[in-house]
Design a protein around this motif. Structure first.
Motif, short mmCIF file in Angstrom:
data_model
loop_
_atom_site.label_atom_id
_atom_site.label_comp_id
_atom_site.label_asym_id
_atom_site.label_seq_id
_atom_site.Cartn_x
_atom_site.Cartn_y
_atom_site.Cartn_z
N UNK A 9 0.83 -1.21 0.00
CA UNK A 9 0.00 0.00 0.00
C UNK A 9 0.86 1.25 0.00
N UNK A 10 1.93 1.21 0.78
CA UNK A 10 2.81 2.37 0.94
C UNK A 10 3.83 2.47 -0.18
N UNK A 11 4.30 1.35 -0.66
CA UNK A 11 5.37 1.32 -1.66
C UNK A 11 4.93 0.51 -2.88
N UNK A 12 3.95 1.01 -3.65
CA UNK A 12 3.42 0.25 -4.79
C UNK A 12 4.43 0.05 -5.92
N UNK A 13 5.52 0.78 -5.92
CA UNK A 13 6.55 0.63 -6.95
C UNK A 13 7.39 -0.64 -6.73
N UNK A 14 7.27 -1.25 -5.55
CA UNK A 14 8.02 -2.47 -5.27
C UNK A 14 7.19 -3.70 -5.60
N UNK A 15 7.87 -4.80 -5.87
CA UNK A 15 7.16 -6.08 -5.93
C UNK A 15 7.61 -6.88 -4.71
N UNK A 16 6.92 -7.97 -4.44
CA UNK A 16 7.17 -8.71 -3.20
C UNK A 16 8.61 -9.19 -3.09
N UNK A 17 9.18 -9.69 -4.18
CA UNK A 17 10.54 -10.24 -4.09
C UNK A 17 11.57 -9.14 -3.85
#
Length: 146
Positions: A25-33
């Protein structure tokens, strides 16, 4: 806040993975990995800590912070990340985490707790101001990756 929430330190790779729903929610530019890799690297090399609130074994809010020293602020704790699941907002969890980090700063003889927030994040700004934070600087950024 009707319910008694407990704050727990996040330390293991499994616990870091459990943070993903809130982090995204806070860092949508990241993916889980890449979140997991970044968080683990920051925890190992940069004194990055994650403390979270769980509700029925679901990770619902977190604060990611680090110890820093600068000439401007002295020895302080910088909150990199603070977020609550939308379903748990309005329950005082962000305020609880802010008080938790402030108590860590006091226990470790730090001078301050600092954070940055987006100009448009008025809801979070109200929480921060109510929690004793004040507007103290303007954070500027030059993205050199372009």
């Amino acid at each position: 806040m009707n319910k008694s929430y407990q704050i727990r330190s996040v330390k293991t790779p499994t616990e870091v993975q459990q943070c993903w729903e809130v982090v995204s929610l806070l860092r949508p530019h990241l993916n889980k990995s890449n979140w997991i890799a970044l968080a683990e690297e920051m925890m190992q090399q940069e004194q990055y800590f994650i403390d979270g609130i769980f509700d029925n074994d679901q990770f619902v809010a977190f604060a990611g912070y680090r110890y820093m020293t600068t000439l401007h602020t002295g020895n302080f704790i910088y909150i990199d990340d603070l977020c609550t699941l939308e379903s748990h907002r309005g329950k005082g969890l962000a305020s609880l985490l802010l008080e938790h980090v402030k108590s860590i700063a006091i226990a470790n003889n730090k001078d301050a707790v600092a954070l940055d927030t987006d100009f448009t994040n008025n809801g979070a700004q109200k929480v921060y101001l109510k929690s004793g934070f004040k507007l103290a600087a303007l954070h500027l950024l030059c993205d050199v990756r372009k």
